[in-house]
Design a protein around this motif. Structure first.
Motif, PDB file in Angstrom:
ATOM      1  N   VAL A 307       0.892  -1.165   0.013  1.00  0.00           N
ATOM      2  CA  VAL A 307      -0.214  -0.077   0.069  1.00  0.00           C
ATOM      3  C   VAL A 307       0.827   1.327  -0.109  1.00  0.00           C
ATOM      4  CG1 VAL A 307      -1.943   1.274   1.270  1.00  0.00           C
ATOM      5  CG2 VAL A 307      -1.815  -1.333   1.314  1.00  0.00           C
ATOM      6  N   ALA A 308       0.690   1.840  -0.866  1.00  0.00           N
ATOM      7  CA  ALA A 308       1.518   3.271  -0.853  1.00  0.00           C
ATOM      8  C   ALA A 308       0.599   4.351  -0.927  1.00  0.00           C
ATOM      9  CB  ALA A 308       2.252   3.262  -2.403  1.00  0.00           C
ATOM     10  N   GLN A 309       0.878   5.585  -0.117  1.00  0.00           N
ATOM     11  CA  GLN A 309       0.018   6.640   0.056  1.00  0.00           C
ATOM     12  C   GLN A 309       1.078   8.021  -0.276  1.00  0.00           C
ATOM     13  OE1 GLN A 309      -1.718   6.478   3.728  1.00  0.00           O
ATOM     14  NE2 GLN A 309      -3.096   5.063   3.312  1.00  0.00           N
ATOM     15  N   VAL A 310       0.327   8.898  -0.975  1.00  0.00           N
ATOM     16  CA  VAL A 310       0.972  10.324  -1.116  1.00  0.00           C
ATOM     17  C   VAL A 310      -0.150  11.428  -0.910  1.00  0.00           C
ATOM     18  CG1 VAL A 310       0.826  10.436  -3.706  1.00  0.00           C
ATOM     19  CG2 VAL A 310       2.406  11.704  -2.707  1.00  0.00           C
ATOM     20  N   SER A 311       0.494  12.324  -0.254  1.00  0.00           N
ATOM     21  CA  SER A 311      -0.453  13.669   0.179  1.00  0.00           C
ATOM     22  C   SER A 311       0.349  14.820   0.026  1.00  0.00           C
ATOM     23  CB  SER A 311      -1.301  13.367   1.466  1.00  0.00           C
ATOM     24  OG  SER A 311      -0.235  13.620   2.625  1.00  0.00           O
ATOM     25  N   ALA A 312      -0.495  15.938   0.204  1.00  0.00           N
ATOM     26  CA  ALA A 312       0.350  17.386   0.155  1.00  0.00           C
ATOM     27  C   ALA A 312       1.031  17.541   1.466  1.00  0.00           C
ATOM     28  CB  ALA A 312      -0.853  18.483  -0.156  1.00  0.00           C
ATOM     29  N   TRP A 313       0.389  17.559   2.466  1.00  0.00           N
ATOM     30  CA  TRP A 313       0.675  18.188   3.742  1.00  0.00           C
ATOM     31  C   TRP A 313       1.273  16.834   4.851  1.00  0.00           C
ATOM     32  CZ3 TRP A 313       1.517  22.823   2.889  1.00  0.00           C
ATOM     33  CH2 TRP A 313       0.661  23.485   1.990  1.00  0.00           C
ATOM     34  N   GLY A 314       0.918  15.608   4.487  1.00  0.00           N
ATOM     35  CA  GLY A 314       1.514  14.509   5.668  1.00  0.00           C
ATOM     36  C   GLY A 314       0.322  14.011   6.318  1.00  0.00           C
ATOM     37  N   ALA A 362       7.258   5.725  -6.200  1.00  0.00           N
ATOM     38  CA  ALA A 362       7.566   4.421  -7.140  1.00  0.00           C
ATOM     39  C   ALA A 362       8.599   3.810  -6.445  1.00  0.00           C
ATOM     40  CB  ALA A 362       7.845   4.897  -8.680  1.00  0.00           C
ATOM     41  N   ALA A 363       9.842   4.151  -6.125  1.00  0.00           N
ATOM     42  CA  ALA A 363      10.883   3.737  -5.744  1.00  0.00           C
ATOM     43  C   ALA A 363      10.642   3.112  -4.431  1.00  0.00           C
ATOM     44  CB  ALA A 363      12.111   4.589  -5.293  1.00  0.00           C
ATOM     45  N   ALA A 364       9.825   3.539  -3.526  1.00  0.00           N
ATOM     46  CA  ALA A 364       9.428   3.023  -2.422  1.00  0.00           C
ATOM     47  C   ALA A 364       8.691   1.683  -2.566  1.00  0.00           C
ATOM     48  CB  ALA A 364       8.659   3.859  -1.416  1.00  0.00           C
ATOM     49  N   VAL A 365       7.704   1.630  -3.475  1.00  0.00           N
ATOM     50  CA  VAL A 365       7.007   0.660  -3.981  1.00  0.00           C
ATOM     51  C   VAL A 365       7.819  -0.639  -4.337  1.00  0.00           C
ATOM     52  CG1 VAL A 365       5.099  -0.365  -5.604  1.00  0.00           C
ATOM     53  CG2 VAL A 365       4.829   1.659  -4.393  1.00  0.00           C
ATOM     54  N   LEU A 366       8.895  -0.311  -5.505  1.00  0.00           N
ATOM     55  CA  LEU A 366       9.770  -1.296  -5.774  1.00  0.00           C
ATOM     56  C   LEU A 366      10.425  -1.898  -4.884  1.00  0.00           C
ATOM     57  CD1 LEU A 366      10.860   0.796  -8.884  1.00  0.00           C
ATOM     58  CD2 LEU A 366       9.586  -1.108  -9.024  1.00  0.00           C
ATOM     59  N   ARG A 367      10.975  -0.911  -3.741  1.00  0.00           N
ATOM     60  CA  ARG A 367      11.968  -1.491  -2.648  1.00  0.00           C
ATOM     61  C   ARG A 367      10.949  -2.322  -1.781  1.00  0.00           C
ATOM     62  NH1 ARG A 367      14.956  -1.210   0.468  1.00  0.00           N
ATOM     63  NH2 ARG A 367      15.803  -2.945  -0.545  1.00  0.00           N
ATOM     64  N   ALA A 368       9.947  -2.147  -1.670  1.00  0.00           N
ATOM     65  CA  ALA A 368       9.101  -3.041  -0.885  1.00  0.00           C
ATOM     66  C   ALA A 368       8.466  -4.228  -1.396  1.00  0.00           C
ATOM     67  CB  ALA A 368       7.520  -2.404  -0.447  1.00  0.00           C
ATOM     68  N   LEU A 369       8.735  -4.243  -2.931  1.00  0.00           N
ATOM     69  CA  LEU A 369       8.425  -5.640  -3.416  1.00  0.00           C
ATOM     70  C   LEU A 369       9.721  -6.351  -3.457  1.00  0.00           C
ATOM     71  CD1 LEU A 369       6.738  -4.147  -6.473  1.00  0.00           C
ATOM     72  CD2 LEU A 369       5.730  -5.715  -4.881  1.00  0.00           C
ATOM     73  N   THR A 370      10.808  -5.671  -3.518  1.00  0.00           N
ATOM     74  CA  THR A 370      12.258  -6.605  -3.231  1.00  0.00           C
ATOM     75  C   THR A 370      12.440  -7.021  -1.856  1.00  0.00           C
ATOM     76  OG1 THR A 370      13.429  -4.953  -4.764  1.00  0.00           O
ATOM     77  CG2 THR A 370      14.810  -6.200  -3.249  1.00  0.00           C
ATOM     78  N   GLN A 372       9.795  -7.849   0.188  1.00  0.00           N
ATOM     79  CA  GLN A 372       8.792  -8.966   0.421  1.00  0.00           C
ATOM     80  C   GLN A 372       9.415 -10.170  -0.082  1.00  0.00           C
ATOM     81  OE1 GLN A 372       5.334  -7.615  -1.596  1.00  0.00           O
ATOM     82  NE2 GLN A 372       4.411  -7.157   0.183  1.00  0.00           N
ATOM     83  N   SER A 373       9.971 -10.254  -1.224  1.00  0.00           N
ATOM     84  CA  SER A 373      10.328 -11.193  -1.895  1.00  0.00           C
ATOM     85  C   SER A 373      11.512 -12.165  -1.128  1.00  0.00           C
ATOM     86  CB  SER A 373      11.274 -11.298  -3.139  1.00  0.00           C
ATOM     87  OG  SER A 373      12.500 -10.290  -3.023  1.00  0.00           O
ATOM     88  N   TYR A 374      12.218 -11.330  -0.010  1.00  0.00           N
ATOM     89  CA  TYR A 374      13.140 -12.098   0.749  1.00  0.00           C
ATOM     90  C   TYR A 374      12.509 -12.492   2.341  1.00  0.00           C
ATOM     91  CZ  TYR A 374      16.907 -10.694  -2.222  1.00  0.00           C
ATOM     92  OH  TYR A 374      17.922 -10.723  -3.457  1.00  0.00           O
ATOM     93  N   GLU A 375      11.759 -11.345   2.837  1.00  0.00           N
ATOM     94  CA  GLU A 375      11.358 -11.395   4.078  1.00  0.00           C
ATOM     95  C   GLU A 375       9.853 -11.586   4.240  1.00  0.00           C
ATOM     96  OE1 GLU A 375      12.241  -7.537   5.362  1.00  0.00           O
ATOM     97  OE2 GLU A 375      14.569  -7.786   4.938  1.00  0.00           O
ATOM     98  N   GLY A 376       9.134 -11.223   3.165  1.00  0.00           N
ATOM     99  CA  GLY A 376       7.657 -11.453   3.425  1.00  0.00           C
ATOM    100  C   GLY A 376       6.973 -10.169   4.088  1.00  0.00           C
ATOM    101  N   GLY A 377       5.623 -10.194   4.294  1.00  0.00           N
ATOM    102  CA  GLY A 377       5.041  -9.064   4.912  1.00  0.00           C
ATOM    103  C   GLY A 377       4.166  -8.218   4.185  1.00  0.00           C
ATOM    104  N   SER A 378       3.015  -7.620   4.642  1.00  0.00           N
ATOM    105  CA  SER A 378       2.412  -6.806   3.670  1.00  0.00           C
ATOM    106  C   SER A 378       3.201  -5.470   3.915  1.00  0.00           C
ATOM    107  CB  SER A 378       1.176  -6.685   4.107  1.00  0.00           C
ATOM    108  OG  SER A 378       0.366  -7.992   3.943  1.00  0.00           O
ATOM    109  N   ARG A 379       3.117  -4.640   3.175  1.00  0.00           N
ATOM    110  CA  ARG A 379       4.132  -3.413   3.298  1.00  0.00           C
ATOM    111  C   ARG A 379       3.249  -2.222   3.018  1.00  0.00           C
ATOM    112  NH1 ARG A 379       9.522  -4.993   4.521  1.00  0.00           N
ATOM    113  NH2 ARG A 379       9.438  -7.137   4.340  1.00  0.00           N
ATOM    114  N   PHE A 380       3.584  -1.062   3.835  1.00  0.00           N
ATOM    115  CA  PHE A 380       2.906   0.448   3.626  1.00  0.00           C
ATOM    116  C   PHE A 380       4.159   1.074   3.595  1.00  0.00           C
ATOM    117  CE2 PHE A 380       0.893   3.962   6.284  1.00  0.00           C
ATOM    118  CZ  PHE A 380       0.535   4.539   5.239  1.00  0.00           C
ATOM    119  N   VAL A 381       3.950   2.067   2.592  1.00  0.00           N
ATOM    120  CA  VAL A 381       4.847   3.268   2.500  1.00  0.00           C
ATOM    121  C   VAL A 381       4.035   4.490   2.093  1.00  0.00           C
ATOM    122  CG1 VAL A 381       6.775   1.744   1.449  1.00  0.00           C
ATOM    123  CG2 VAL A 381       5.211   3.068  -0.360  1.00  0.00           C
TER     124      VAL A 381
END
Length: 454
Positions: A307-314, A362-370, A372-381
């Motif tokens: 799950v990836a989220q982006v907003s203006a103010w945090g 996009a980088a955070a999603v790609l790193r989360a996928l990498t 996951q491929s080693y450690e598992g776990g649902s991810r949030f960025v």
């Protein structure tokens, strides 16, 4: 490499991979008083390295492919919405009521590109849709009065602040207290088994389904980048809020586009969620939670999801629930004063907060996928434009002088035919050995695809 190192570290990347990155530094690209070029280069480099890392994992390569970041390509891409031509027609950028305005004590900037935002601005001011009327109404009020009145009406207006004034604001403190890239492992889902990729191009995200619930501009840039790298990206918009056509065309490369009422078409939406590997949202924090789109709710229904989220103010602070755009964050954070002055506010040479945050997302999603491929776990960025702005103003620093010059975007602009007409567009700046040089498909008209995975 300072900015690239910081971004890569914030993504949880292995510092030993940084030597795989080379840069072409071009003087004059994205020139500003703040180190915009360095920020843009760092964001793109981190994204490209994340893609190369995942590509090596899926391609069963001995080494991570080498990454090359060219300031010229980056500058062209960070101006992609300006370079787009549709059948030779230049894009429509800011609407007449989206601009700086003088107030009784300073300046405000409004954003009224969308019809509903324009209506809310006019309602707050009690004036007709007329530039002169808006100008007269704003001149009688203070900047902070305008900011609060327009926000209360659902519109978008932000008072001009200096960096010092912003630093003293409660929202700035909340933003600065968070990392550039927020990363969380939600559960202990099994490690993701990624099928090997094989083909003429190394596509790290091939076979992955990305549900794109984003608008303007950082989120769509992120999902456009994931589409470049092979993901099946389906953008979903509410049917009652059409996207601006030129904006949709610019960020629609590689994607499909559908419309769906998340409440009325619940069954269809749940079917999309059930098969999604990545869900990217670009609305205010918590705005979509009622649809079961909070990170933990998604992980319960779809273990192993990213799950990836982006907003203006945090996600924290008194402004976390406010809408915002790149131009408004520049005004609030003091960037507009640094790039201009209190008497005549300026702007960054590009919407760099949007684009930079998009590539980092996009980088955070790609790193989360990498991971996951080693450690598992649902991810949030999670990322925020205001946090990227804080990094630009206070953290990144100026880089080295380049040996090459920037003579314009020409080498990085190409043309293609599409269902929208003949398009001129900027090539993607994310580049690594063996990776894609362009998107596999052109953008389609807004909302023309069925609400299902291909």
């Amino acid at each position: 490499m300072t900015g690239i190192k910081f971004a890569w570290s914030g993504l949880g990347g292995d510092a030993a991979l940084l030597p795989r990155v080379s840069t072409v530094v071009r003087e004059g690209a994205l020139h500003g008083r703040l180190p915009v070029r360095e920020l843009a280069r760092a964001c793109v480099a981190a994204c490209a390295l994340a893609g190369a890392e995942l590509g090596a994992r899926r391609g069963e390569l001995v080494e991570v492919p080498r990454v090359r970041v060219d300031d010229g390509a980056v500058a062209a891409a960070f101006h992609s919405e300006r370079h787009l031509l549709v059948d030779g027609r230049a894009p429509v950028s800011f609407a007449p009521l989206s601009r700086f305005w003088r107030t009784a004590d300073g300046w405000v900037r409004t954003h009224a590109n969308y019809p509903h935002h324009r209506a809310q601005l006019l309602d707050a001011l009690g004036v007709p849709d007329d530039v002169a009327a808006v100008e007269a109404a704003l001149a009688e009020r203070t900047s902070l009065e305008v900011e609060e009145a327009v926000y209360a009406a659902g519109g978008l207006a932000v008072a001009l602040r200096t960096p010092t004034e912003w630093a003293a604001h409660e929202q700035a403190a909340a933003v600065a207290a968070r990392p550039l890239v927020e990363r969380e492992r939600i559960d202990s889902a099994h490690a993701r088994v990624l099928a090997p990729v094989d083909g003429a191009r190394l596509l790290p995200a091939a076979g992955l389904r990305v549900l794109d619930l984003t608008r303007v501009l950082a989120g769509p840039v992120a999902t456009r980048t994931l589409a470049l790298l092979g993901a099946d990206v389906l953008r979903v918009d509410p049917p009652q809020l059409p996207e601006l056509p030129d904006q949709h065309a610019d960020t629609g490369f590689g994607k499909r586009s559908t419309t769906l009422d998340l409440a009325a078409d619940r069954r269809t939406f749940e079917e999309l969620l059930a098969a999604a590997d990545v869900v990217v949202t670009g609305y205010r924090p918590g705005a979509l939670d009622r649809f079961g789109l909070s990170p933990h709710a998604l992980a319960e229904r779809r273990p192993g999801v990213v799950v990836a989220q982006v907003s203006a103010w945090g996600a924290g602070g008194p402004w976390s629930g406010r809408r915002g755009f790149d131009s408004l964050v520049q005004v609030a954070s003091g960037i507009a004063v640094v790039e201009g002055s209190l008497e005549r506010p300026g702007a960054l040479p590009a919407q760099a907060l949007d684009h930079g945050t998009g590539y980092l997302l996009a980088a955070a999603v790609l790193r989360a996928l990498t991971e996951q491929s080693y450690e598992g776990g649902s991810r949030f960025v999670r990322l925020a434009l205001a946090r990227t702005a804080e990094w630009l103003v206070n953290g990144i620093g100026a880089g080295a002088t380049g040996d090459d010059s920037y003579d314009g975007p020409g080498p990085w602009l190409v043309e293609t035919d599409s269902s929208l007409g003949r398009l001129r567009y900027a090539l993607p700046p994310v580049s690594f050995a063996g990776g894609p040089a362009d998107w596999a498909r052109s953008p389609v008209p807004w909302g023309t695809d069925p609400a299902r995975w291909s």
